[in-house]
Scaffold this motif. Structure first.
Motif, mmCIF file in Angstrom:
data_model
loop_
_atom_site.group_PDB
_atom_site.id
_atom_site.type_symbol
_atom_site.label_atom_id
_atom_site.label_comp_id
_atom_site.label_asym_id
_atom_site.label_seq_id
_atom_site.Cartn_x
_atom_site.Cartn_y
_atom_site.Cartn_z
ATOM 1 N N GLU A 82 34.679 -59.746 23.738
ATOM 2 C CA GLU A 82 35.320 -58.506 24.170
ATOM 3 C C GLU A 82 35.969 -57.769 22.994
ATOM 4 O O GLU A 82 35.878 -56.543 22.881
ATOM 5 C CB GLU A 82 36.363 -58.829 25.246
ATOM 6 N N MET A 83 36.643 -58.503 22.121
ATOM 7 C CA MET A 83 37.332 -57.854 20.999
ATOM 8 C C MET A 83 36.437 -57.657 19.779
ATOM 9 O O MET A 83 36.835 -57.010 18.804
ATOM 10 C CB MET A 83 38.553 -58.681 20.582
ATOM 11 N N ASN A 106 34.594 -65.364 25.889
ATOM 12 C CA ASN A 106 34.605 -64.009 26.460
ATOM 13 C C ASN A 106 35.573 -63.085 25.699
ATOM 14 O O ASN A 106 35.284 -61.906 25.455
ATOM 15 C CB ASN A 106 34.993 -64.069 27.940
ATOM 16 N N GLU A 107 36.707 -63.631 25.327
ATOM 17 C CA GLU A 107 37.698 -62.817 24.587
ATOM 18 C C GLU A 107 37.169 -62.438 23.210
ATOM 19 O O GLU A 107 37.361 -61.307 22.746
ATOM 20 C CB GLU A 107 39.006 -63.603 24.468
ATOM 21 N N GLU A 125 36.476 -68.922 28.492
ATOM 22 C CA GLU A 125 37.470 -67.850 28.435
ATOM 23 C C GLU A 125 37.665 -67.349 27.012
ATOM 24 O O GLU A 125 37.760 -66.139 26.766
ATOM 25 C CB GLU A 125 38.792 -68.353 29.020
#
Length: 436
Positions: free
Chosen positions: A225-226, A221-222, A218
């Motif tokens: 993503e950012m 992925n963050e 998780e």
């Protein structure tokens, strides 16, 4: 009895009869007059060229040039037009008398003469002439005095307008600058702390990645993503950009305070470069290009000049008026409908050149502001500093800016404000201000 105001008056007697000349000359001399004689009109005109008489006794019937012809000549020349002419004649018909008066004579005396009558009429007309001269002198003096009063009133009105304008503008701008300065100072100071906090957090992330190189899915992925690496590299740039923007706002606020500073009753030392720079910064939005012209380029060539004793607020207003007029001239000159009449010497980029230097005797500072616009006609240059004169459309100008500017420079600072311009070659305003 001869009036004292007519004593020593110079009288020219013109008669072709010597006996008449002797009788009249003797009577006039005894009465205190200065007398000259001539035997015909031509010789009379020759004598008048050397000295203008106060009154002329003129015989009608004479050889060479008679009295009527002589009178016509006298009345057609400005220098002799106002000399009283009294005709002497033995002719008693009304037509001759009417003709004499219609030619400009003030009176006539019928021969044979009566001494008392002659002296009385001469004295009366000399007094009338003196009264007329005195009245004309008083009218000229009074007119001159009224013109001075009118000029003083106009200058006083300009002072009131300028003082009120600067007072209102100063309060408005100073208040605005103060309101801007508080939040700007807060933001400027906090940006430094924000950068410091980010650097601490970035260091913490480095430590975390060093000890926990494989976080849970998780978190990975963050991070993806950012785009964490990009954020870490770009955030300092964003903070520096914001800091530069805030610095520009601070500079603008400082310029507003410099421009709107209130003047005291006495002059103070002032850096004119600081005043010019603050004015340019305030006008920066007007330098940007439009569909009709490119950006206006400001070229500054500042010389080594000392601080000068002046009223800074008023001097800044002069810079504002002249620079604003230069921008207006460039707006007009570089529009599409004016391009055909612009001289080839005007380059395609609108420019304002500002130069400062010392005068040759080093007692004055010279400030030259020149644009490369279309220039001015001679008749416009002659009126450019007149009160209420403007070439701008209704609603675009009051005609007070340059008039107030000249008053500030000439009266308040004992300097000079001049303009040099020619059609197709732009305009240059030259300010001369004493250093002390």
């Amino acid at each position: 009895m001869l009036d004292t105001s007519t004593e020593n008056s110079f009288i020219l007697v013109v008669d072709d009869t010597l006996t008449n000349l002797e009788i009249i000359s003797e009577a006039l001399t005894e009465a205190g007059f200065e007398v000259a004689t001539a035997i015909d009109g031509k010789k009379a005109l020759q004598k008048i060229q050397h000295r203008l008489p106060d009154l002329i006794l003129l015989d009608v019937m004479m050889p060479v040039m008679d009295g009527f012809e002589t009178c016509k000549h006298l009345k057609t020349h400005p220098e002799t037009h106002d000399i009283p002419v009294i005709f002497m004649t033995a002719i008693t018909d009304t037509d001759s008398k009417v003709e004499a008066l219609s030619l400009g004579a003030v009176d006539y005396i019928t021969k044979p003469f009566h001494k008392a009558e002659v002296l009385a009429r001469i004295s009366t007309h000399l007094q009338l002439r003196n009264l007329t001269k005195n009245l004309e002198t008083r009218v000229v003096e009074r007119t001159s005095e009224l013109n001075r009063v009118l000029q003083d009133l106009q200058e006083y009105q300009l002072q009131l307008i300028q003082q009120e304008k600067m007072s209102v503008l100063g309060q408005l701008v100073a208040g605005l600058a103060h309101e801007i300065n508080n939040p700007v100072s807060c933001i400027y100071g906090n940006l430094g702390h924000a950068l410091s906090y980010f650097e601490s957090m970035s260091h913490l992330i480095d430590l975390y990645q060093n000890y926990y190189p494989h976080p849970v899915t998780e978190i990975q992925n963050e991070i993806s993503e950012m785009d964490l690496e990009y954020v870490r590299s770009d955030l300092p740039n964003l903070i520096f950009s914001m800091k530069e923007g805030i610095q520009r706002i601070r500079d603008m606020s400082r310029s507003l305070r410099i421009f709107s500073r209130s003047d005291t009753e006495n002059k103070i030392q002032f850096d004119i470069h600081e005043g010019i720079d603050s004015t340019i910064l305030i006008l920066k939005h007007r330098l940007k290009g439009s569909e009709n012209r490119a950006d206006i380029e400001i070229k500054k060539h500042y010389g080594e000049v000392p601080l000068i004793n002046c009223f800074p607020g008023q001097l800044n207003q002069v810079f504002m008026n002249i620079l604003a007029n230069a921008i207006d001239a460039l707006d007009e000159s570089f529009t599409s409908n004016q391009s055909s009449v612009i001289n080839s010497e005007i380059i395609g980029i609108p420019q304002v050149l500002i130069q400062t230097m010392l005068s040759e005797d080093t007692n004055n500072v010279l400030i030259k502001i020149k644009d490369n616009g279309i220039g001015m006609l001679d008749e416009v240059q002659q009126k450019i500093f007149d009160n209420l004169f403007t070439t701008k459309p209704v609603g675009k100008g009051t005609g007070l800016g340059l008039s107030i500017a000249r008053q500030i420079i000439v009266q308040k600072h004992e300097g000079k404000l001049e303009v040099n311009s020619a059609m197709g070659k732009g305009s240059e305003f030259i300010i001369t201000i004493p250093i002390d």
